[in-house]
Design a protein around this motif. Structure first.
Motif, mmCIF file in Angstrom:
data_model
loop_
_atom_site.group_PDB
_atom_site.id
_atom_site.type_symbol
_atom_site.label_atom_id
_atom_site.label_comp_id
_atom_site.label_asym_id
_atom_site.label_seq_id
_atom_site.Cartn_x
_atom_site.Cartn_y
_atom_site.Cartn_z
ATOM 1 N N MET A 241 47.464 36.262 50.397
ATOM 2 C CA MET A 241 46.641 35.047 50.343
ATOM 3 C C MET A 241 45.708 35.196 49.148
ATOM 4 O O MET A 241 45.039 36.219 49.006
ATOM 5 C CB MET A 241 45.816 34.919 51.628
ATOM 6 C CG MET A 241 44.932 33.689 51.671
ATOM 7 S SD MET A 241 45.816 32.245 52.272
ATOM 8 C CE MET A 241 45.765 32.520 54.043
ATOM 9 N N ALA A 242 45.715 34.219 48.274
ATOM 10 C CA ALA A 242 44.853 34.297 47.088
ATOM 11 C C ALA A 242 44.263 32.921 46.806
ATOM 12 O O ALA A 242 44.861 31.891 47.127
ATOM 13 C CB ALA A 242 45.649 34.795 45.888
ATOM 14 N N MET A 243 43.082 32.915 46.216
ATOM 15 C CA MET A 243 42.442 31.638 45.854
ATOM 16 C C MET A 243 42.881 31.244 44.442
ATOM 17 O O MET A 243 42.822 32.059 43.522
ATOM 18 C CB MET A 243 40.916 31.779 45.883
ATOM 19 C CG MET A 243 40.365 32.158 47.244
ATOM 20 S SD MET A 243 40.778 30.979 48.546
ATOM 21 C CE MET A 243 39.768 29.576 48.059
ATOM 22 N N ASP A 244 43.348 30.020 44.311
ATOM 23 C CA ASP A 244 43.751 29.489 43.005
ATOM 24 C C ASP A 244 42.996 28.189 42.785
ATOM 25 O O ASP A 244 43.268 27.176 43.422
ATOM 26 C CB ASP A 244 45.269 29.256 43.000
ATOM 27 C CG ASP A 244 45.766 28.721 41.662
ATOM 28 O OD1 ASP A 244 44.984 28.763 40.685
ATOM 29 O OD2 ASP A 244 46.923 28.264 41.604
ATOM 30 N N LYS A 245 41.977 28.230 41.877
ATOM 31 C CA LYS A 245 41.127 27.061 41.608
ATOM 32 C C LYS A 245 40.545 26.499 42.903
ATOM 33 O O LYS A 245 40.563 25.293 43.159
ATOM 34 C CB LYS A 245 41.928 25.980 40.872
ATOM 35 C CG LYS A 245 42.482 26.472 39.536
ATOM 36 C CD LYS A 245 43.136 25.350 38.780
ATOM 37 C CE LYS A 245 43.592 25.875 37.428
ATOM 38 N NZ LYS A 245 44.923 25.639 37.077
ATOM 39 N N ALA B 141 43.333 27.959 48.710
ATOM 40 C CA ALA B 141 43.989 29.164 49.241
ATOM 41 C C ALA B 141 45.496 28.975 49.164
ATOM 42 O O ALA B 141 46.041 28.012 49.698
ATOM 43 C CB ALA B 141 43.550 29.409 50.677
ATOM 44 N N LYS B 142 46.169 29.887 48.482
ATOM 45 C CA LYS B 142 47.625 29.808 48.360
ATOM 46 C C LYS B 142 48.248 31.099 48.879
ATOM 47 O O LYS B 142 47.682 32.173 48.710
ATOM 48 C CB LYS B 142 48.034 29.584 46.897
ATOM 49 C CG LYS B 142 47.644 28.213 46.374
ATOM 50 C CD LYS B 142 48.332 27.894 45.075
ATOM 51 C CE LYS B 142 48.083 26.437 44.691
ATOM 52 N NZ LYS B 142 48.606 26.125 43.361
ATOM 53 N N MET B 143 49.426 30.946 49.485
ATOM 54 C CA MET B 143 50.096 32.097 50.052
ATOM 55 C C MET B 143 51.400 32.312 49.295
ATOM 56 O O MET B 143 52.132 31.358 49.049
ATOM 57 C CB MET B 143 50.386 31.839 51.529
ATOM 58 C CG MET B 143 50.547 33.080 52.326
ATOM 59 S SD MET B 143 50.254 32.775 54.068
ATOM 60 C CE MET B 143 51.430 31.490 54.403
ATOM 61 N N GLY C 124 43.290 36.566 55.413
ATOM 62 C CA GLY C 124 42.681 36.187 54.139
ATOM 63 C C GLY C 124 43.090 37.052 52.963
ATOM 64 O O GLY C 124 42.702 36.791 51.833
ATOM 65 N N GLY C 125 43.901 38.108 53.208
ATOM 66 C CA GLY C 125 44.350 38.977 52.114
ATOM 67 C C GLY C 125 45.842 39.233 52.239
ATOM 68 O O GLY C 125 46.622 38.343 52.582
ATOM 69 N N TYR C 126 46.230 40.460 51.959
ATOM 70 C CA TYR C 126 47.617 40.840 52.238
ATOM 71 C C TYR C 126 47.848 40.785 53.749
ATOM 72 O O TYR C 126 46.971 41.159 54.529
ATOM 73 C CB TYR C 126 47.895 42.270 51.755
ATOM 74 C CG TYR C 126 48.005 42.408 50.253
ATOM 75 C CD1 TYR C 126 49.106 41.876 49.575
ATOM 76 C CD2 TYR C 126 47.028 43.074 49.531
ATOM 77 C CE1 TYR C 126 49.218 42.014 48.203
ATOM 78 C CE2 TYR C 126 47.126 43.214 48.141
ATOM 79 C CZ TYR C 126 48.223 42.681 47.486
ATOM 80 O OH TYR C 126 48.341 42.808 46.131
#
Length: 324
Positions: free
Chosen positions: A241-245, A248-250, A270-272
């Motif tokens: 899970m990462a924030m892109d602009k 939250a995108k997976m 919220g992470g790996y």
């Protein structure tokens, strides 16, 4: 002292020194009775600086159906013989089988590491709590390290100069009819320690569930977590899970999640995390699910996932949001 005697003494001393520098260990140190065991003999050094030219593994009485894995560049030989008694197998009873496996004909330099793999079945001749020893002979250029010593009562492997690699027999998981055992705090697999595996409960009709845990690598080689499995899901992947602009995108971690030597990797909301796909039914809070994690080096490791509440931040089923 004459020269030949001095040379002979030097050679004898080098042989005595060899075991201190060499070491043969088994990567997978636990096995269930009457299940297939994957033996991975790890060779980290030669003998007193000399290259390893042969590895021979002795299959002890009570271990049946041994099969070696071929190794490119090495010649493979087995010695078969009669067992002390017949053992039940998947195809009736067996009275003989492979007693010794040898890889030879190549050279592993002292400063390189390699693994020699076989599989076998540890019978119920060994009760849970027992240790099964697999003596290993390491041939080098003009030297031998014979890892065959077995601890006597009250001794530990650390008391021995040339301990045989051992595998501890542990009871297989309880049958579903029994009360579910609590999820273990941690599971060891070779150099990896897997701690606190858990899954979030899912609402009815959900097709995916998130899984979480942490993995510590105490070894000197990196490993990769490549997949996970539970009976309820068609497949299990590693996602990030990462924030892109601000969104939250997976995304799946295609090559697997690397666990470097000395590192602890935490998979958490919220992470790996693990993503179990195409669920056949709901994952229920308070349940315990049998499952497995597959690593590039440590292989497939059985684990028990505790199930936390829907939306829980941790495995305690009392946390998170309850829906009445």
């Amino acid at each position: 002292m004459t020269f030949p005697l001095r040379a002979g003494l030097a050679a004898a001393l080098s042989l005595l020194a060899a075991p201190a520098l060499a070491h043969a260990v088994l990567a997978v140190t636990q096995a269930n009775p009457n299940r297939t065991y994957r033996g991975v003999v790890q060779i980290g050094h030669g003998c007193d600086g000399r290259a390893t030219t042969g590895i021979t593994v002795t299959i002890p009485e009570g271990v049946i159906a041994a099969k070696p894995m071929p190794k490119p560049g090495w010649q493979l030989a087995t010695v078969k013989g009669a067992y002390a008694r017949p053992y039940p197998s998947y195809h009736g009873t067996v009275a003989e089988g492979v007693k010794e496996i040898t890889w030879s004909g190549a050279s592993l330099p002292d400063d390189q590491y390699d693994e020699f793999v076989f599989q076998a079945r540890i019978t119920d001749a060994f009760a849970p709590g027992a240790t099964v020893y697999f003596p290993v002979r390491q041939d080098c250029d003009g030297a031998v390290a014979n890892w065959r010593e077995v601890p006597a009562a009250g001794q530990s492997a650390g008391d021995l100069k040339s301990p045989a690699p051992g595998v501890r027999v542990v009871a297989a998981a309880a049958t579903p009819a029994a009360a579910p055992a609590p999820a273990p705090a941690s599971v060891k697999a070779g150099d990896l320690t897997i701690t606190g595996p858990w899954i979030r409960a899912t609402p009815g009709g959900a097709k995916v569930a998130g899984g979480y845990l942490q993995v510590t690598n105490t070894g000197t080689e990196p490993d990769r977590l490549v997949s996970a499995a539970i009976p309820l899901a068609a497949r299990g992947e590693i996602h990030q899970m990462a924030m892109d602009k601000g969104v939250a995108k997976m995304a799946p971690v295609e090559a697997g999640l690397v666990i470097k030597p000395g590192e602890t990797v935490v998979l958490k909301p919220g992470g790996y995390h693990l993503m179990f796909m195409d669920l056949k039914g709901p994952v229920k809070a308070g349940d315990t699910l049998e499952g497995s994690l597959t690593f590039a080096r440590a292989g497939t490791v059985p684990v028990r996932f505790a199930v936390g509440a829907i939306g829980a931040a941790g495995p305690d089923a009392g946390g998170g949001h309850h829906h009445h």
